[in-house]
Design an enzyme around this catalytic site. Structure first.
Site, PDB file in Angstrom:
ATOM      1  N   ASP A 149      43.375 -42.415   1.145  1.00  0.00           N
ATOM      2  CA  ASP A 149      43.154 -40.949   1.998  1.00  0.00           C
ATOM      3  C   ASP A 149      41.787 -40.650   1.348  1.00  0.00           C
ATOM      4  OD1 ASP A 149      45.119 -41.197   3.560  1.00  0.00           O
ATOM      5  OD2 ASP A 149      46.599 -39.568   2.659  1.00  0.00           O
ATOM      6  N   ALA A 184      53.116 -34.110  -1.507  1.00  0.00           N
ATOM      7  CA  ALA A 184      53.622 -33.211  -0.233  1.00  0.00           C
ATOM      8  C   ALA A 184      53.114 -33.638   0.955  1.00  0.00           C
ATOM      9  CB  ALA A 184      53.145 -31.969  -0.759  1.00  0.00           C
ATOM     10  N   PRO A 212      50.673 -28.047  -3.497  1.00  0.00           N
ATOM     11  CA  PRO A 212      52.111 -28.810  -3.936  1.00  0.00           C
ATOM     12  C   PRO A 212      51.713 -30.317  -3.986  1.00  0.00           C
ATOM     13  CG  PRO A 212      52.267 -28.025  -1.530  1.00  0.00           C
ATOM     14  CD  PRO A 212      50.948 -27.665  -2.136  1.00  0.00           C
ATOM     15  N   LYS A 229      44.697 -31.887   3.378  1.00  0.00           N
ATOM     16  CA  LYS A 229      44.484 -32.671   4.674  1.00  0.00           C
ATOM     17  C   LYS A 229      45.849 -32.728   5.522  1.00  0.00           C
ATOM     18  CE  LYS A 229      45.315 -36.882   4.165  1.00  0.00           C
ATOM     19  NZ  LYS A 229      46.501 -37.276   5.084  1.00  0.00           N
TER      20      LYS A 229
END
Length: 290
Positions: free
Chosen positions: A139, A100, A97, A11
């Site tokens: 999120d 991040a 990652p 995202k």
């Protein structure tokens, strides 16, 4: 039964305006245009095995203990809300990652909810799916249906999917994990305090790329400056992207991942190759955002 599989795309916050910090829960109020990358983790579900999670892939180590992974947290949360829910054994191939600024863990959790919904015949707008998404992470709801859209508040206000043209891009992470909390602390907002700044540009439902880039140029990521105090290498990554002749370079989320938009796919691939050669320790991914 055969394995079920899904992607968990990165995202990317094309914009991230911090409007203030609200009274009551102390959450920061955000306004952000998010898009999703072709670069992704991969999650599979074996319905014939007991609930569990294994993790492999190049970034599996930094992902931490599996018992605390958001995939299992989401699965257990849905099982608690849906009597008789069928689950199974998850396997996560971790390519993104960690810590991040690209919602990797949230996207993994959303993929788990999609797989469980598919297995159990639940629509993604089922009340239990939405409730568990919100409980699992701010999120996760926007990652349930990974298409470009506006999100507001503390992640609970999600706009309709936008018809953006695919944006050729390069993502870079300089190899430094940046937890969100220190960045918000560096921003320094008190509860009830607003953050002054130009309002977020309006993004129409269908936006041509040139029009979108004009709008993005008038927007910002309010977490970029505080993140630079936490991890100055973010500035090096942004400078490296800008040196490749991109159309826009910006940090995503609270960092340390940064992105750049390019004129076309060929330019993005060429820039990624140059960046990999110059910075072999960085994670570099040419991709499309949409």
């Amino acid at each position: 039964m055969t394995l079920l599989a899904d992607r968990a795309p990165a995202k990317v916050n094309l914009t991230l305006h911090v409007l203030g910090r609200r009274v009551g829960d102390g959450y920061h109020v955000l306004e952000s245009l998010v898009a999703f990358a072709g670069t992704a983790d991969r999650l599979t579900l074996d319905p014939d095995a007991p609930l569990g999670l294994t993790v492999s892939g190049p970034t599996a180590g930094p992902a931490g203990p599996t018992d605390d992974n958001l995939v299992l947290r989401a699965a257990r949360g849905l099982a608690a809300r849906v009597p008789g829910l069928r689950a199974g054994a998850f396997h996560l191939v971790k390519r993104l990652p960690v810590a991040a600024g690209i919602g990797g863990g949230s996207s993994d959790a959303a993929a788990a909810l999609r797989l469980l919904a598919r297995l159990n015949g639940l629509p993604l707008d089922h009340a239990a799916v939405g409730a568990v998404a919100r409980e699992t992470g701010a999120d996760v709801p926007v990652c349930l249906d990974p298409r470009a859209r506006m999100m507001r508040g503390a992640g609970e206000e999600i706009g309709a999917a936008l018809g953006l043209e695919p944006l050729p891009a390069v993502l870079i992470n300089p190899g430094v994990p940046v937890p969100t909390a220190p960045v918000f602390r560096a921003l320094g907002l008190s509860v009830g305090q607003d953050l002054a700044g130009a309002p977020h540009p309006t993004i129409p439902q269908a936006t041509a790329t040139d029009t979108l880039l004009q709008a993005l140029a008038g927007a910002r990521n309010d977490l970029e400056a505080p993140a630079l105090t936490v991890a100055p290498v973010i500035g090096d990554a942004l400078a490296a992207l800008r040196a490749q002749g991109c159309r826009l370079a910006r940090m995503s989320g609270s960092g340390a991942t940064v992105f750049a938009l390019f004129a076309d796919r060929r330019a993005a691939v060429r820039a990624a190759a140059a960046l990999r050669a110059a910075h072999p320790g960085w994670w570099v991914a040419p991709t499309f955002l949409r």
